[in-house]
Motif scaffolding. Structure first.
Motif, PDB file in Angstrom:
ATOM      1  N   GLY A 280       0.790  -1.239   0.000  1.00 40.81           N
ATOM      2  CA  GLY A 280       0.000   0.000   0.000  1.00 40.81           C
ATOM      3  C   GLY A 280       0.812   1.274   0.000  1.00 40.81           C
ATOM      4  N   MET A 281       2.068   1.211  -0.472  1.00 42.22           N
ATOM      5  CA  MET A 281       2.869   2.426  -0.507  1.00 42.22           C
ATOM      6  C   MET A 281       2.350   3.387  -1.572  1.00 42.22           C
ATOM      7  SD  MET A 281       6.739   1.312   0.105  1.00 42.22           S
ATOM      8  CE  MET A 281       6.583  -0.015  -1.021  1.00 42.22           C
ATOM      9  N   LEU A 282       2.117   4.607  -1.170  1.00 42.93           N
ATOM     10  CA  LEU A 282       1.733   5.675  -2.109  1.00 42.93           C
ATOM     11  C   LEU A 282       2.982   6.536  -2.224  1.00 42.93           C
ATOM     12  CD1 LEU A 282      -1.755   6.477  -0.499  1.00 42.93           C
ATOM     13  CD2 LEU A 282      -1.218   4.737  -2.206  1.00 42.93           C
TER      14      LEU A 282
ATOM     15  N   SER B   2       9.906   7.997  -3.602  1.00 43.19           N
ATOM     16  CA  SER B   2      10.932   7.047  -3.155  1.00 43.19           C
ATOM     17  C   SER B   2      10.992   5.802  -4.041  1.00 43.19           C
ATOM     18  CB  SER B   2      10.718   6.647  -1.696  1.00 43.19           C
ATOM     19  OG  SER B   2       9.463   6.041  -1.547  1.00 43.19           O
ATOM     20  N   GLU B   3       9.963   5.571  -4.863  1.00 43.31           N
ATOM     21  CA  GLU B   3      10.004   4.402  -5.754  1.00 43.31           C
ATOM     22  C   GLU B   3      10.522   4.765  -7.151  1.00 43.31           C
ATOM     23  OE1 GLU B   3       6.424   1.724  -5.387  1.00 43.31           O
ATOM     24  OE2 GLU B   3       8.067   0.780  -4.301  1.00 43.31           O
ATOM     25  N   VAL B   4      10.954   6.006  -7.339  1.00 44.28           N
ATOM     26  CA  VAL B   4      11.375   6.427  -8.676  1.00 44.28           C
ATOM     27  C   VAL B   4      12.624   5.640  -9.108  1.00 44.28           C
ATOM     28  CG1 VAL B   4      12.936   8.323  -8.009  1.00 44.28           C
ATOM     29  CG2 VAL B   4      11.670   8.467 -10.149  1.00 44.28           C
TER      30      VAL B   4
ATOM     31  N   VAL C 104      14.636  -3.731   0.214  1.00 43.30           N
ATOM     32  CA  VAL C 104      13.573  -4.206   1.098  1.00 43.30           C
ATOM     33  C   VAL C 104      12.821  -2.975   1.599  1.00 43.30           C
ATOM     34  CG1 VAL C 104      15.047  -4.142   3.182  1.00 43.30           C
ATOM     35  CG2 VAL C 104      13.137  -5.741   3.101  1.00 43.30           C
ATOM     36  N   TYR C 105      11.529  -3.139   1.899  1.00 43.22           N
ATOM     37  CA  TYR C 105      10.801  -2.027   2.524  1.00 43.22           C
ATOM     38  C   TYR C 105       9.995  -2.518   3.713  1.00 43.22           C
ATOM     39  CZ  TYR C 105       7.137  -3.558  -0.820  1.00 43.22           C
ATOM     40  OH  TYR C 105       6.246  -4.286  -1.567  1.00 43.22           O
ATOM     41  N   LEU C 106       9.785  -1.586   4.643  1.00 46.50           N
ATOM     42  CA  LEU C 106       9.020  -1.892   5.854  1.00 46.50           C
ATOM     43  C   LEU C 106       7.943  -0.828   5.999  1.00 46.50           C
ATOM     44  CD1 LEU C 106      12.353  -2.301   6.585  1.00 46.50           C
ATOM     45  CD2 LEU C 106      11.289  -3.456   8.491  1.00 46.50           C
TER      46      LEU C 106
ATOM     47  N   GLY D  85       8.367  -6.201   2.671  1.00 46.49           N
ATOM     48  CA  GLY D  85       8.275  -6.711   1.305  1.00 46.49           C
ATOM     49  C   GLY D  85       9.404  -6.161   0.466  1.00 46.49           C
ATOM     50  N   ALA D  86       9.379  -6.457  -0.715  1.00 43.59           N
ATOM     51  CA  ALA D  86       8.717  -7.581  -1.353  1.00 43.59           C
ATOM     52  C   ALA D  86       9.702  -8.153  -2.366  1.00 43.59           C
ATOM     53  CB  ALA D  86       7.451  -7.122  -2.065  1.00 43.59           C
ATOM     54  N   THR D  87       9.600  -9.436  -2.599  1.00 41.50           N
ATOM     55  CA  THR D  87      10.445 -10.024  -3.645  1.00 41.50           C
ATOM     56  C   THR D  87       9.898  -9.584  -5.007  1.00 41.50           C
ATOM     57  OG1 THR D  87       9.098 -12.011  -3.819  1.00 41.50           O
ATOM     58  CG2 THR D  87      10.923 -12.050  -2.222  1.00 41.50           C
TER      59      THR D  87
ATOM     60  N   LEU E  34       0.628 -11.582  -7.325  1.00 39.75           N
ATOM     61  CA  LEU E  34       1.146 -11.459  -8.696  1.00 39.75           C
ATOM     62  C   LEU E  34       0.856 -10.067  -9.221  1.00 39.75           C
ATOM     63  CD1 LEU E  34      -0.040 -14.928 -10.035  1.00 39.75           C
ATOM     64  CD2 LEU E  34       2.252 -14.302  -9.242  1.00 39.75           C
ATOM     65  N   ARG E  35       1.911  -9.266  -9.373  1.00 39.42           N
ATOM     66  CA  ARG E  35       1.740  -7.929  -9.955  1.00 39.42           C
ATOM     67  C   ARG E  35       1.538  -8.090 -11.467  1.00 39.42           C
ATOM     68  NH1 ARG E  35       6.665  -8.055  -7.231  1.00 39.42           N
ATOM     69  NH2 ARG E  35       6.892  -6.740  -5.382  1.00 39.42           N
ATOM     70  N   PRO E  36       0.693  -7.262 -12.056  1.00 42.53           N
ATOM     71  CA  PRO E  36       0.549  -7.339 -13.515  1.00 42.53           C
ATOM     72  C   PRO E  36       1.574  -6.432 -14.204  1.00 42.53           C
ATOM     73  CG  PRO E  36      -1.207  -5.992 -12.564  1.00 42.53           C
ATOM     74  CD  PRO E  36      -0.281  -6.339 -11.437  1.00 42.53           C
TER      75      PRO E  36
ATOM     76  N   HIS F  96       1.329  -3.103 -12.484  1.00 38.62           N
ATOM     77  CA  HIS F  96       2.599  -3.600 -11.944  1.00 38.62           C
ATOM     78  C   HIS F  96       2.764  -3.287 -10.452  1.00 38.62           C
ATOM     79  CE1 HIS F  96       7.227  -4.092 -12.352  1.00 38.62           C
ATOM     80  NE2 HIS F  96       6.618  -5.237 -12.086  1.00 38.62           N
ATOM     81  N   ARG F  97       3.750  -2.444 -10.090  1.00 45.27           N
ATOM     82  CA  ARG F  97       4.031  -2.187  -8.674  1.00 45.27           C
ATOM     83  C   ARG F  97       3.160  -1.067  -8.104  1.00 45.27           C
ATOM     84  NH1 ARG F  97       9.101  -3.572  -6.682  1.00 45.27           N
ATOM     85  NH2 ARG F  97       9.172  -1.618  -5.539  1.00 45.27           N
ATOM     86  N   GLY F  98       2.259  -0.495  -8.935  1.00 47.54           N
ATOM     87  CA  GLY F  98       1.596   0.725  -8.495  1.00 47.54           C
ATOM     88  C   GLY F  98       0.084   0.698  -8.492  1.00 47.54           C
TER      89      GLY F  98
END
Ligand code: GLY
Length: 381
Positions: A49-51, A55-57, A265-267, A278-280, A321-323, A347-349
């Motif tokens: 649930g990371m918005l 930081s994900e760039v 890794v993220y917490l 997560g996450a692998t 499973l991310r698309p 995908h991840r978002g």
């Protein structure tokens, strides 16, 4: 009340994206039906649930950053309206929406150098980030390991509990009388060169005569990694394993992510003391097994950053499973076949992009819509 004779939308997929689309259409007064054998139990169930667009760039994903920043802007209003519509007395806090930012930390010298370069890239893009020493990181998050060398704070990032979001969306849909058909869509109904609804899979092989169908003028394909079962879509499953740990009091005050000798890794802390680790990211096809190796890597890296995690109780382990798409951008908008629209490939978002996806489908974001147009790929129905 839906207008008489209004177009009926059939949303295939009851994850955070499909349910958000259905809810928004229902709020517009449009008749809509959702089809999913287990709403809320796909990738959304495993999502942290990371918005967190900042930081994900990553270096090659400027367009995705634009989508993420626009989506994050929509989240506070989306959450407040959803909470009200679902009857949550705690408002958006009932979704565990939090906005204390993400602290991205580095462990080894190489990790620190890589994080410094990423921070420069972020600054050049005009993103608001603060570079912190190891001591400043620990002042913000006292449970961080003494060996954390430094970090970058993306103060504008937020997060939410996706399980609460899908539960609220289902409650809001129920309050609005939107049918949620708990069955698998086995194929598209086609009539006169257009899509006219979906065929349902029978509850069991013995009940094949009971299969049924849901008819509508438009089908919105929001089935995540399973989308190619219904129509051509360049979407593949990208496996992610996560752990949910439980403690009496929160170990962290914000999202912490980190790179430990090259692996990330993220917490993500929840208000009730739960901590999601997560996450692998695995290209394993439709494999949702939780493996010892996957959990080992997550815990090994999480412990380097926050040694106290090993004291916590394991509440849950899950793989989703991310698309994924070839360019990591979602597919949102009409397909080539009349009556078919796409809202998949997030995908991840998926959680972050859900409110923006509904806006794009409703024609409110024409510039961003071009980035997500399904027609950029040849393999589109
Ligand atoms: N957005 C985080 C993940 O997909 O793991």
């Amino acid at each position: 009340m839906p207008a008489k004779g209004a177009q009926v939308d059939v949303i295939v997929g009851g994850g955070v994206v499909g349910l958000s689309v259905a809810w928004r259409l229902a709020r517009e007064g449009r008749p809509v039906t959702v089809v999913d054998p287990a709403p809320g139990r796909g990738a959304s169930w495993a999502a942290a649930g990371m918005l967190a667009p900042v930081s994900e760039v990553t270096y090659t994903e400027g367009p995705l950053l634009r989508l993420g920043v626009a989506a994050l802007r929509r989240w506070p209003a989306f959450a407040a309206e959803l909470a009200a519509d679902a009857g949550l007395t705690a408002g958006a806090r009932g979704l565990d929406l939090r906005s204390e930012g993400t602290l991205d930390v580095a462990f080894g010298a190489d990790d620190m150098a890589a994080l410094g370069e990423l921070a420069t890239y972020m600054e050049n893009l005009g993103l608001q980030v603060d570079r912190l020493t190891g001591r400043e990181c620990r002042r913000l998050e006292p449970m961080l390991a003494p060996s954390v060398r430094g970090g970058v704070l993306a103060a504008g990032d937020a997060w939410v509990d996706p399980r609460r979001v899908t539960a609220a969306l289902l409650a809001a849909l129920e309050r609005r009388g939107v049918p949620v058909v708990r069955a698998r869509a086995a194929g598209l109904l086609r009539e006169g060169g257009r899509v006219a609804g979906v065929r349902l899979a029978p509850p069991s092989p013995e009940e094949a005569h009971d299969a049924g169908e849901v008819r509508g003028e438009r089908v919105v394909l929001a089935a995540g990694a399973w989308s190619p079962e219904l129509a051509e879509a360049p979407v593949r499953p990208v496996k992610g394993q996560i752990l949910r740990l439980r403690s009496d009091r929160p170990l962290l005050g914000r999202c912490v992510r980190g790179t430990v000798h090259g692996s990330s890794v993220y917490l993500v802390p929840r208000g009730d003391g739960e901590l999601v680790v997560g996450a692998t990211q695995e290209e394993m096809g439709f494999d949702t097994r939780v493996t010892a190796g996957g959990l080992y890597e997550l815990l090994r890296d999480a412990r380097e950053l926050v040694p106290g995690v090993t004291e916590l109780e394991v509440a849950d382990v899950v793989a989703g499973l991310r698309p994924g798409t070839p360019d990591n951008l979602p597919l949102i908008g009409p397909g080539r076949t009349p009556g078919l629209a796409y809202a998949t490939g997030h995908h991840r978002g998926g959680v972050l992009l859900a409110p923006l996806t509904t806006a794009i489908l409703l024609g409110e974001e024409s510039e961003l819509a071009a980035l997500c147009a399904p027609g950029r790929f040849r393999e589109i129905s």
